[in-house]
Enzyme design. Structure first.
Site, PDB file in Angstrom:
ATOM      1  N   ALA A  61       0.881  -0.837   0.083  1.00 59.65           N
ATOM      2  CA  ALA A  61      -0.256   0.154  -0.179  1.00 59.65           C
ATOM      3  C   ALA A  61       0.428   0.790  -0.082  1.00 59.65           C
ATOM      4  CB  ALA A  61      -0.836  -0.151   1.401  1.00 59.65           C
ATOM      5  N   GLY A 100       0.742  -5.106   1.280  1.00 60.70           N
ATOM      6  CA  GLY A 100      -0.889  -5.557  -0.141  1.00 60.70           C
ATOM      7  C   GLY A 100      -0.363  -5.728  -1.015  1.00 60.70           C
ATOM      8  N   GLU A 103      -0.732  -9.375  -0.712  1.00 61.14           N
ATOM      9  CA  GLU A 103      -2.005  -9.708  -0.674  1.00 61.14           C
ATOM     10  C   GLU A 103      -2.584  -9.239  -1.860  1.00 61.14           C
ATOM     11  OE1 GLU A 103      -2.716  -6.344   2.488  1.00 61.14           O
ATOM     12  OE2 GLU A 103      -3.414  -7.933   3.736  1.00 61.14           O
ATOM     13  N   GLU A 123       3.526  -5.359   7.875  1.00 61.00           N
ATOM     14  CA  GLU A 123       2.621  -3.760   8.331  1.00 61.00           C
ATOM     15  C   GLU A 123       2.903  -3.585   9.321  1.00 61.00           C
ATOM     16  OE1 GLU A 123       2.059  -6.262   5.999  1.00 61.00           O
ATOM     17  OE2 GLU A 123       0.483  -5.367   4.475  1.00 61.00           O
TER      18      GLU A 123
END
Ligand SMILES: CCCCCCCCCCCCC/C=C/C(=O)SCCNC(=O)CCNC(=O)[C@H](O)C(C)(C)COP(=O)(O)OP(=O)(O)OC[C@H]1O[C@@H](n2cnc3c(N)ncnc32)[C@H](O)[C@@H]1OP(=O)(O)O
Length: 719
Positions: A61, A100, A103, A123
Site C-alpha cells: 500500500a 499489500g 496480499e 505491516e
C-alpha cells in the site's frame, strides 16, 4: 497506474506502474480494477498475468496515503474480484512483493517468483496488520505457525523459502514475466476452485490454544508496549477459528484500532525518517545530491580493541579488503582470533562464506599506504589520536580519507593537526560495531562534502542507519544523553531508587532503564569523563554546596559508587548487584538503598515520593530540550536526524517515533510548560531551562514536526 497488453494472443498482461516501488496508490488500484475488468470481459483472453515495472512487483500500500483522506477503490474488494475471476490470474513476482503487494499476489490463483525476489508482510513494522485479507489468507495457505511467524515479525523471505513454505508455486532464474505467461497458458481452462485461498479452511493444527498462548506471551515480551504485534496474533487467531467472512470482519476491526493509533503514526514516521537522513545537508549548503562519494575499495582500521574489531568485521562483511593494524603483537593475535570468530559466526547466520581472506593483519602502520579510507579506533586520548593522525598523513597516499571513531573528542581539533583537514570526518560507531545499526558521521567546518558523502555511503553499505551531524561535545546522541542521566541521578538524591527510575523508563519502552544500562556499559566510563572535566572531587564534603560544581547542580553519586569499586556488571556490583562479575541478571541491592539513605542524610536531603510521571517528564523532557538546542545550533539538520539516532542507537522505542516526534505528539506547549515547572523547582539545573527554539516554536503556534525545518529557517532569518 496499470498498463494493459495482450501477449501470446490470449494472455492479458497487467503491469503496475508507480515508481520507484509500484506502491498501490489510488491511481494504481483504479488501474488494476479497470484492467482486470478489461481482461475478464475480453473473450480472446484465457488467462491473466499481473507484474510490476522495473523489476519490482509491488512494495505494498502507498504509505504516504495513510496520512491523508484515502480515495480510490479499496484494496479488499479489488483483491476479492481477482480471486473470484473465472480466468486464472498469475502473479509474476520480481524484486519485492511486500504488504499489500503480497496480499494482491495471494488473491491471484498462482504465484511465480524470480529466485532473487523477496516476499513478506511487514505491516507490523508500520504499526499495522495485513488488513487486505493477508492475515486471513496466509494462514490458510501455509498454516498457522508459519503465518504467525511471518506476520508478527514482518520478516521478508527469499523466493526459495517462499517456495518451501508454499507461498509461491514456482521459482525461476529466467525472465519472470515470460515464465508466468507460459504458466498462465498452461493452466487456462482448469478449475479455479482449489486455487481460491479464501475458500480453504486453515490447515489443522493440534493444540491451537496452547500455540496461541505461547506466541502471545512471546510477542508481548518482545513488543515493549507496541500494540501491532498483538493485533497480528489476534487476527491470525481469527483466521484459525472463524469462517473467512467473520475473520475478515475481525481483521477490519483490529486494523481500525491500529490505523488511527499514535503508534502507527510514529512507526510510519520512522520509515520515512530513516530514508530522509540519507538526504543529508551541511550548514555550508553542501548536500547529498551534489556531493559525489569517492570509491572505496580498500580500507584500514587502526587499533584493534573492542571497537576496532567490530569495525573491521563490519567493513569486511561489505566485501571490502581491510588492513587491520595493531602495534602490540599479543593484542594483534588476540584480535585476529576474535575477528575471525565474529566473521565465521556472522557468515553462518547469513548462510554465506566468511570473508576471512578479506582482512590482512599488520603491526606496521606503513601497511595502510595504499588504502582509500582509514578508520582510527585507538584509545580515547587526544594526544594518542593526534599522533596516529600525523603518522597516517605521512604514510597514506594523497586523498586518503581519515576517519576517527571517537565518541567524545573534538573532530576539528584532530583535523587541524593534519595537513589536509578536509579529508577528516568522525565515524562514531556504537558497540558492538558490527551489530549496532547506528553510525554518526561527524563533519567539522573544514570537512569536505566529498569526505562526508564517502563516509555516508560506506555507512549505508555496512547496513548502518548513517546520520550526518555537526561537531560538538558528545555529537547528537551522547550530548542528549547527558541531561537524561543527570536527571536520573538527581531523582535518586530526591528519593527515587534505581528500580523505580528503570521501571518507569522500561514501561515507556526502553529495553533497559538508565541504571541497568549504566551497569552494562560500565560506571567507570562516565567517571573518567567527569574526572577529565574536573568535576570529580574526592572527599566527604556534605550539604548543598558540595553538590554545586562549576556553578550548577551536580550529583557525585556515580563517582562515589566508582570509589567503592562498583563499576557495574563487570565487577558484579553497580546500581544493582549481580551473582558474579560479568553476570547479567540485575538484583536489587540493599547496600545501595542504605548507601542512598546515608547519602541523603549527609547532604540534608529529605526523600520524597516520586512517581513514574515525574521520572519520565524529567528524564525525557531534559533530553528532548537538549534536542531543541541541537536543532537551534544546526548540529542536526532536522528532527528526523535526532529521532533516527535515538531509535537506532539508544533504545528509544520505535513505536514512539524518537524523542522529537514524541515531543510533537505530547504537544510542544505541554513540554515547555513542564520544563518551566521543573526549572522553577530546580533553578540550579541549566538543562531544565527551556531552549529558546522550543519557546519560539510554541510562540509561533507549535507547527507540526514536518514543518519544523521551515519554521527554524524562518526563526533564524528573523534573528
Ligand atoms: C478509520 C479507520 C479505517 C481503518 C481501515 C483502513 C483501511 C486501509 C486498508 C488498507 C489495508 C492495507 C494493508 C496493506 C498495508 C501495506 O501494504 S503497508 C506497506 C507495506 N510495505 C512495506 O512496508 C514495504 C516498504 N518498503 C520497503 O521495504 C522498501 O522500500 C523496498 C520496497 C524493499 C525497496 O527498498 P529500496 O530499494 O531500498 O528502496 P527504499 O529507499 O526503501 O524506497 C525507495 C522509495 O520508495 C518509497 N517507498 C517504499 N515503499 C513505499 C510504500 N509502500 N509506500 C510509499 N512509498 C514507499 C520510499 O519512501 C523511498 O522514497 P523516499 O522516501 O522518497 O526516498
Amino acid at each position: 497506474m496499470a498498463e494493459y497488453n495482450r501477449v501470446s494472443e490470449c494472455v492479458g498482461l497487467i503491469t503496475l506502474r508507480n515508481p520507484p516501488v509500484n506502491a498501490l496508490s489510488a491511481a494504481v488500484r483504479q488501474g488494476i480494477v479497470d484492467t482486470v475488468q478489461r481482461a475478464l470481459s475480453d473473450p480472446n483472453v484465457k488467462s491473466v498475468v499481473i507484474c510490476g515495472q522495473n523489476g519490482i512487483f509491488c512494495g505494498g500500500a502507498d504509505i504516504k496515503e495513510f496520512g491523508s483522506n484515502m480515495t480510490g477503490p479499496p484494496l479488499i474488494p479489488m483483491i476479492h474480484a481477482i480471486e473470484s475471476a473465472n480466468k486464472p490470474v498469475v502473479a509474476a513476482i520480481e524484486g519485492s512483493a511486500l504488504g499489500g503487494g503480497l496480499e494482491l499476489a495471494l488473491g491471484c490463483h498462482y504465484r511465480i517468483a524470480h529466485s532473487k525476489a523477496r516476499l513478506g508482510l511487514p505491516e507490523v513494522s508500520l504499526g499495522l496488520l495485513p488488513a487486505a485479507g493477508g492475515s486471513q489468507r496466509l494462514p490458510r495457505l501455509i498454516g498457522v505457525p508459519a503465518a504467525l511467524n511471518l506476520i508478527t515479525t514482518g520478516r521478508h523471505v527469499t523466493a526459495a523459502e517462499a517456495l518451501q513454505l508454499g507461498i509461491v508455486d514456482q521459482v525461476t532464474d529466467h525472465n519472470t514475466v515470460d515464465a508466468a505467461v507460459k504458466f498462465a497458458l498452461s493452466v487456462a481452462g482448469r478449475s479455479l476452485d482449489p486455487r481460491r485461498i479464501s475458500t480453504h479452511p486453515c490447515p489443522q493444527q493440534p493444540d491451537l490454544d496452547a500455540l496461541f498462548e505461547e506466541v502471545m506471551q512471546k510477542v508481548r515480551q518482545s513488543a515493549r508496549g507496541a500494540i501491532a504485534p498483538i493485533a497480528c496474533v489476534q487476527a491470525v487467531r481469527a483466521a484459525a477459528t472463524l469462517p473467512y467472512a467473520q475473520g475478515m470482519e475481525r481483521e477490519r476491526e483490529l486494523m481500525a484500532t491500529l490505523f488511527t493509533s499514535g503508534q502507527a503514526r510514529a512507526l510510519q514516521y520512522c520509515f520515512f525518517a530513516e530514508r530522509a537522513v540519507g538526504r543529508w545537508r551541511m550548514p555550508s549548503g553542501a548536500r547529498w545530491d551534489t556531493s559525489k562519494p569517492r570509491p572505496v575499495h580498500k580500507a584500514a582500521v587502526i587499533g584493534l580493541g573492542t571497537m576496532g574489531r567490530g569495525i573491521t568485521v563490519a567493513l569486511a562483511q561489505t566485501g571490502l579488503s581491510v588492513i587491520a593494524v595493531e602495534t602490540q603483537e599479543k593484542q594483534l593475535m588476540e584480535a585476529k582470533q576474535a575477528i575471525s570468530g565474529m566473521l565465521e559466526r556472522g557468515a553462518k547466520r547469513r548462510g554465506v562464506a566468511p570473508a576471512l581472506d578479506g582482512v590482512i593483519y599488520s603491526q606496521n602502520i606503513q601497511a595502510v599506504a595504499d588504502v582509500d579510507l582509514v578508520i582510527e579506533a585507538v584509545f580515547e586520548d587526544i594526544a594518542l589520536k593526534t599522533k596516529v593522525f600525523q603518522q597516517l598523513s605521512a604514510v597514506c597516499k594523497p586523498g586518503t580519507l581519515l576517519c576517527t571513531n571517537t565518541s567524545a573528542l573534538d573532530v576539528d581539533q584532530l583535523a587541524s593537526e593534519t595537513p589536509n583537514p578536509e579529508l577528516v570526518v568522525g565515524m562514531h560507531f556504537f558497540a558492538p560495531a558490527h551489530v549496532m545499526k547506528l553510525l554518526e558521521v561527524v563533519y567539522g567546518p573544514r570537512s569536505s562534502p566529498q569526505a562526508v558523502a564517502t563516509a555516508m555511503q560506506l555507512g549505508k553499505k555496512m547496513g548502518k542507519a548513517s546520520v550526518a551531524v555537526g561537531n560538538c561535545r558528545g555529537f547528537v546522541g551522547n550530548r542528549m544523553l547527558k541531561p537524561y542521566i543527570e536527571e536520573a541521578f538527581f531523582l535518586l538524591e530526591e528519593g527515587a531508587t534505581p528500580e523505580l527510575v528503570d521501571q518507569a523508563l522500561e514501561e515507556f519502552g526502553f529495553p533497559m532503564g538508565v541504571f541497568r544500562m549504566s551497569d552494562l556499559s560500565g560506571l567507570d566510563v562516565g567517571w573518567r569523563v567527569r574526572k577529565g572535566d574536573g568535576l570529580v572531587e574526592p572527599g566527604t564534603a556534605s550539604g548543598r554546596s558540595a553538590r554545586i560544581r562549576q556553578g550548577r547542580r551536580y550529583s557525585p553519586l556515580g563517582d562515589l559508587l566508582c570509589e567503592e569499586g562498583r563499576f557495574g556488571q563487570k565487577t558484579g556490583r553497580g546500581w544493582y548487584q549481580y551473582d558474579k562479575p560479568g553476570s547479567r541478571v540485575a538484583r536489587s541491592d540493599p547496600w545501595l538503598h542504605s548507601f542512598l539513605g546515608a547519602y541523603r542524610a549527609q547532604h540534608g536531603l529529605v526523600a520524597r515520593r516520586i512517581d513514574h510521571q515525574e521520572v519520565l517528564e524529567r528524564c525525557l523532557y531534559a533530553l528532548i530540550n537538549e534536542g531543541f538546542h541541537i536543532l537551534d545550533d544546526g548540529i542536526a539538520a532536522g528532527p528526523e536526524d535526532i529521532d533516527v539516532i535515538y531509535v537506532s542507537g539508544y533504545g528509544w522505542p520505535r513505536h514512539r517515533g524518537g524523542p522529537m516526534f514524541y515531543a510533537n505528539m505530547v504537544g510542544l506547549a505541554k513540554v515547555l510548560e513542564r520544563l518551566e515547572h521543573y526549572q522553577q523547582l530546580h533553578p540550579e539545573v541549566p538543562h531544565l531551562q527551556p531552549s529558546s527554539l522550543l519557546r519560539r516554536l510554541v510562540a509561533s503556534g507549535s507547527p507540526p514536526i514536518h514543518k519544523w525545518g521551515e519554521a527554524i529557517k524562518k526563526l533564524h532569518s528573523q534573528l
